[in-house]
Design an enzyme around this catalytic site. Structure first.
Site, PDB file in Angstrom:
ATOM      1  N   ASP A 176       0.693  -1.422  -0.020  1.00  0.00           N
ATOM      2  CA  ASP A 176       0.006  -0.001   0.137  1.00  0.00           C
ATOM      3  C   ASP A 176       0.829   1.267   0.174  1.00  0.00           C
ATOM      4  O   ASP A 176       0.607   2.199   0.546  1.00  0.00           O
ATOM      5  CB  ASP A 176      -0.930  -0.097   1.253  1.00  0.00           C
ATOM      6  CG  ASP A 176      -1.831  -1.213   1.277  1.00  0.00           C
ATOM      7  OD1 ASP A 176      -1.781  -1.869   0.316  1.00  0.00           O
ATOM      8  OD2 ASP A 176      -2.853  -1.132   2.094  1.00  0.00           O
ATOM      9  N   HIS A 189     -17.220   1.925   0.559  1.00  0.00           N
ATOM     10  CA  HIS A 189     -16.831   1.037   1.451  1.00  0.00           C
ATOM     11  C   HIS A 189     -16.978   1.187   2.859  1.00  0.00           C
ATOM     12  O   HIS A 189     -17.308   2.277   3.426  1.00  0.00           O
ATOM     13  CB  HIS A 189     -15.369   1.084   1.286  1.00  0.00           C
ATOM     14  CG  HIS A 189     -14.693  -0.256   1.590  1.00  0.00           C
ATOM     15  ND1 HIS A 189     -13.979  -0.341   2.969  1.00  0.00           N
ATOM     16  CD2 HIS A 189     -14.536  -1.534   0.969  1.00  0.00           C
ATOM     17  CE1 HIS A 189     -13.299  -1.521   3.023  1.00  0.00           C
ATOM     18  NE2 HIS A 189     -13.918  -2.092   2.049  1.00  0.00           N
ATOM     19  N   HIS A 226     -10.655   0.659  -2.873  1.00  0.00           N
ATOM     20  CA  HIS A 226     -11.920   0.619  -2.349  1.00  0.00           C
ATOM     21  C   HIS A 226     -13.018   1.281  -3.079  1.00  0.00           C
ATOM     22  O   HIS A 226     -12.701   2.412  -3.706  1.00  0.00           O
ATOM     23  CB  HIS A 226     -12.073   1.474  -0.866  1.00  0.00           C
ATOM     24  CG  HIS A 226     -11.085   0.757   0.312  1.00  0.00           C
ATOM     25  ND1 HIS A 226     -11.065  -0.443   0.513  1.00  0.00           N
ATOM     26  CD2 HIS A 226     -10.206   1.426   1.055  1.00  0.00           C
ATOM     27  CE1 HIS A 226     -10.152  -0.744   1.432  1.00  0.00           C
ATOM     28  NE2 HIS A 226      -9.759   0.649   1.784  1.00  0.00           N
ATOM     29  N   ASP A 281      -4.482  -0.913  -1.875  1.00  0.00           N
ATOM     30  CA  ASP A 281      -5.767  -0.705  -1.324  1.00  0.00           C
ATOM     31  C   ASP A 281      -6.747  -0.172  -2.277  1.00  0.00           C
ATOM     32  O   ASP A 281      -6.377   0.961  -3.013  1.00  0.00           O
ATOM     33  CB  ASP A 281      -5.395   0.330   0.146  1.00  0.00           C
ATOM     34  CG  ASP A 281      -6.436  -0.045   1.138  1.00  0.00           C
ATOM     35  OD1 ASP A 281      -6.640  -1.319   1.559  1.00  0.00           O
ATOM     36  OD2 ASP A 281      -6.653   0.832   1.757  1.00  0.00           O
ATOM     37  N   LYS A 310      -6.805  -5.197  -2.983  1.00  0.00           N
ATOM     38  CA  LYS A 310      -7.604  -5.483  -2.002  1.00  0.00           C
ATOM     39  C   LYS A 310      -8.586  -4.602  -1.265  1.00  0.00           C
ATOM     40  O   LYS A 310      -8.231  -3.308  -1.489  1.00  0.00           O
ATOM     41  CB  LYS A 310      -6.688  -6.025  -0.886  1.00  0.00           C
ATOM     42  CG  LYS A 310      -5.826  -5.060  -0.258  1.00  0.00           C
ATOM     43  CD  LYS A 310      -4.663  -5.602   0.619  1.00  0.00           C
ATOM     44  CE  LYS A 310      -3.647  -4.239   1.062  1.00  0.00           C
ATOM     45  NZ  LYS A 310      -4.589  -3.420   2.063  1.00  0.00           N
ATOM     46  N   CYS A 359      -1.696  -2.897   7.753  1.00  0.00           N
ATOM     47  CA  CYS A 359      -1.665  -3.782   6.585  1.00  0.00           C
ATOM     48  C   CYS A 359      -0.404  -4.566   6.366  1.00  0.00           C
ATOM     49  O   CYS A 359      -0.445  -5.652   6.228  1.00  0.00           O
ATOM     50  CB  CYS A 359      -2.038  -3.184   5.096  1.00  0.00           C
ATOM     51  SG  CYS A 359      -3.685  -2.513   5.324  1.00  0.00           S
TER      52      CYS A 359
HETATM   53  C1  VGL Z   1      -4.554   0.513   5.490  1.00  0.00           C
HETATM   54  C2  VGL Z   1      -5.998   1.642   6.912  1.00  0.00           C
HETATM   55  C3  VGL Z   1      -6.926   1.244   6.065  1.00  0.00           C
HETATM   56  C4  VGL Z   1      -2.901   0.203   5.544  1.00  0.00           C
HETATM   57  C5  VGL Z   1      -5.465   0.411   4.689  1.00  0.00           C
HETATM   58  O1  VGL Z   1      -2.625   0.096   4.237  1.00  0.00           O
HETATM   59  O2  VGL Z   1      -2.390   0.025   6.458  1.00  0.00           O
HETATM   60  N1  VGL Z   1      -4.691   1.158   6.956  1.00  0.00           N
HETATM   61  N2  VGL Z   1      -6.589   0.860   4.694  1.00  0.00           N
HETATM   62 ZN    ZN Z   2      -8.288   0.886   3.274  1.00  0.00          ZN
END
Ligand code: VGL
Ligand code: ZN
Length: 203
Positions: A9, A53, A49, A47, A107, A152
């Site tokens: 991410d 979401h 969404h 990430d 994801k 994540c």
């Molecule tokens: C993440 C919060 C929400 C991350 C992703 O990549 O750590 N944190 N979505």
């Molecule tokens: Zn997220």
């Protein structure tokens, strides 16, 4: 032993100026690029969404970002709107050498469920397919880097260990959100799972 590098991410919304900025998130880009240049199997996660979401606080009546709430039957943090499919915030940081990726895994696409880990969604049972990909490429060890260390990255590392991979997290190529004890909890979970946390980034 074949090692895969999983870059988690490293997207605009998690960097300074983004919707859910991680302090100094962009500072890891040069090291991540060096690691990508050396890795044998290279995975980037994104990430990704839909606007509705369930992890977004705005989609819960009366909730505020960083409150806790239920998403798909799972209690978790509710976040500011971030990494919406097709937006600039969901793009990789422009400095990341994405052309090196073997696989880009998106994801959190299911509006009703979040996915921190690159291996399983937050219901802990729905697979993303990454385990099968890595196994079919003969990968036995994984190095995990990226954002955010306490969400994540940690979830990905813990799941990889649970699936039987030898796992190291290269901490100097990660940054954390570190709110409400999240980093301490993530470190404990990684320790318990047998994940090695390294400070320097030599593959
Ligand atoms: C993440 C919060 C929400 C991350 C992703 O990549 O750590 N944190 N979505
Ligand atoms: Zn997220």
């Amino acid at each position: 032993m074949t090692e895969a590098l999983i870059v988690v991410d490293l997207q605009n919304d998690f960097c300074p100026g983004g919707a859910l900025p991680v302090d100094d998130g962009d500072a890891i880009v040069p090291l991540v690029n060096r690691l990508l240049a050396q890795a044998k199997v290279r995975i980037l996660t994104q990430d990704w969404h839909p606007p509705q979401h369930g992890s977004f606080a705005i989609n819960h009546p009366a909730a505020h970002p960083f409150d806790r709430g239920m998403v798909g039957g799972v209690e978790q943090v509710l976040w500011p709107v971030h990494c919406v499919q097709g937006t600039n915030g969901a793009e990789f940081h422009p400095g990341v050498e994405t052309d090196r990726a073997d696989l880009i895994l998106r994801k959190g696409r299911d509006g009703a469920l979040d996915s921190y880990s690159a291996f399983f969604e937050n219901d802990r049972v729905t697979p993303t397919g990454l385990d099968g990909y890595l196994r079919s490429r003969g990968v036995e060890t994984v190095a995990v880097v990226g954002l955010a260390l306490d969400f994540c990255v940690a979830a990905t590392a813990v799941d990889a260990a649970g699936l039987g991979y030898l796992v190291r997290v290269i901490e100097s190529a990660c940054r954390a959100i570190d709110r409400d004890g999240s980093l301490t909890a993530a470190r404990a979970a990684m320790d318990k799972a047998g994940v090695t946390i390294e400070r320097e980034g030599d593959l």
